[in-house]
Design a protein around this motif. Sequence first.
Motif, short mmCIF file in Angstrom:
data_model
loop_
_atom_site.label_atom_id
_atom_site.label_comp_id
_atom_site.label_asym_id
_atom_site.label_seq_id
_atom_site.Cartn_x
_atom_site.Cartn_y
_atom_site.Cartn_z
N LYS A 135 0.93 -1.31 0.09
CA LYS A 135 -0.12 -0.02 0.03
C LYS A 135 0.93 1.35 0.01
N GLY A 136 0.52 2.25 -0.66
CA GLY A 136 1.26 3.37 -0.83
C GLY A 136 2.73 3.20 -1.32
N PHE A 137 3.60 3.80 -0.86
CA PHE A 137 4.83 4.23 -1.58
C PHE A 137 6.12 3.64 -0.62
N ASN A 138 7.19 3.09 -1.43
CA ASN A 138 8.37 2.80 -0.54
C ASN A 138 9.33 4.19 -0.38
N THR A 139 8.64 5.22 0.57
CA THR A 139 9.27 6.40 0.65
C THR A 139 10.75 6.10 1.28
N ALA A 140 11.04 5.06 1.88
CA ALA A 140 12.41 4.95 2.33
C ALA A 140 13.69 5.05 1.40
N LYS A 177 10.84 4.87 -4.11
CA LYS A 177 10.42 4.15 -5.42
C LYS A 177 9.20 3.43 -4.78
N SER A 178 8.55 2.77 -5.97
CA SER A 178 7.53 1.85 -5.73
C SER A 178 8.02 0.64 -4.91
N TRP A 179 7.14 0.02 -3.99
CA TRP A 179 7.32 -1.34 -3.78
C TRP A 179 7.47 -2.35 -4.84
N THR A 180 8.19 -3.34 -4.89
CA THR A 180 8.51 -4.08 -6.11
C THR A 180 8.49 -5.44 -5.31
N VAL A 181 8.00 -6.56 -6.17
CA VAL A 181 8.08 -7.94 -5.62
C VAL A 181 8.60 -8.72 -6.91
N GLY A 182 9.32 -9.99 -6.37
CA GLY A 182 10.06 -10.75 -7.47
C GLY A 182 9.17 -11.88 -7.53
N PRO A 205 6.42 -3.84 -10.14
CA PRO A 205 5.98 -2.67 -9.26
C PRO A 205 4.76 -3.24 -8.62
N LEU A 206 4.54 -2.95 -7.31
CA LEU A 206 3.27 -3.47 -6.40
C LEU A 206 2.60 -2.29 -5.88
#
Length: 344
Positions: A209-214, A217-222, A240-241
């Motif tokens: 949910k939301g954004f990987n602000t740390a 970039k977008s959250w990503t999943v392999g 991207p997720l």
Amino acid sequence: MKKVFNIKRIFPLLVILVLLFVWQYRKKSQKPVNFHITGTTMGKIGYNVKYIDEKTGHNYKPEIDSLLTSFNQSLSPYIPDSEISKFNSNTLLKYESEFFWPVLKESKKVFENTGGAFDPTIMPLVNAWGFGPQKSEQPDSSTIEELKKLVGFNNIFFDSLAICKLEKDVKLDFSAIAKGYAVDLVVDYLSSQGIDNIFVEIGGEVAAKGFNTAENKSWTVGVEDPTKPLDERALFTAFPLNDRAIATSGNYRNFRIVNGRKVSHTISPYTGYPVEHSLLSASVFSDRCIMADAYATAFMVVGLEKSIEIIEKIPKLEAFLIFSDRQGRLKTYVSESLQGEPLK
């Protein structure tokens, strides 16, 4: 007559104004706290939770562990006194938790949308093939035919208060949907605490949910390469997720060797036997991880062609499928809405 300025009356108001100013300043100057929480649930299944807390800086691990413990106590068939174990051992169950009724409703939806390919009443067959809590040897054809009579939503009745069996030996198994359901519960809990940026992974099932602000970039999943052995695990691709979930099902990790032959853990409710087809891995995207998890399992039951048919029929359902062609070459199917999204 002159009015006398009364400092005693104005002083409390000044104190309140100063406190409000300090509170607002601290609120604006507080840096977001990045949390990465890990642990285990459902036995030895690992979980990873990442979130960015811009308000309180609270570590929610105790609350998450408590939630997952309650969830497991409800739906784990490996716990003798769990809610599902009580149902499997009896004829009627009045729900004891908030988890049982929703998972039944969602399971039935996927059951209907897949023509019965996803079916939690498959537990007797799962046990017979040695993949459930009651280990067994390879069943013979007559045993399989008898157990098939116990499979199907027509063998149970449920409403918002209770569930009962119409055949006494019916048993439920939510293992093919539980991880996705648990992912949603953790995301929902953190959201209820005012957290906007969240990544939750349990046993490979993921919601973000939301954004990987740390990392800005977008959250990503392999997605794993299904042809690689466990000690050589490698990514096949990544996506991207954003505000959605993904669940992957495949037969490349969970199997048994029976008489020198690999036996898949995916049991077909149609035939009663482990599936054999060209589909190696099904990664399903949906708004909720519980649905992604269930459909990924159903796709491993029906195979490539039927999976594509279901994907194209259901709105907001997307998938990345890995399969082998007749020459044994690795091929992929990507939903039209996902095309162009892979990062690798």
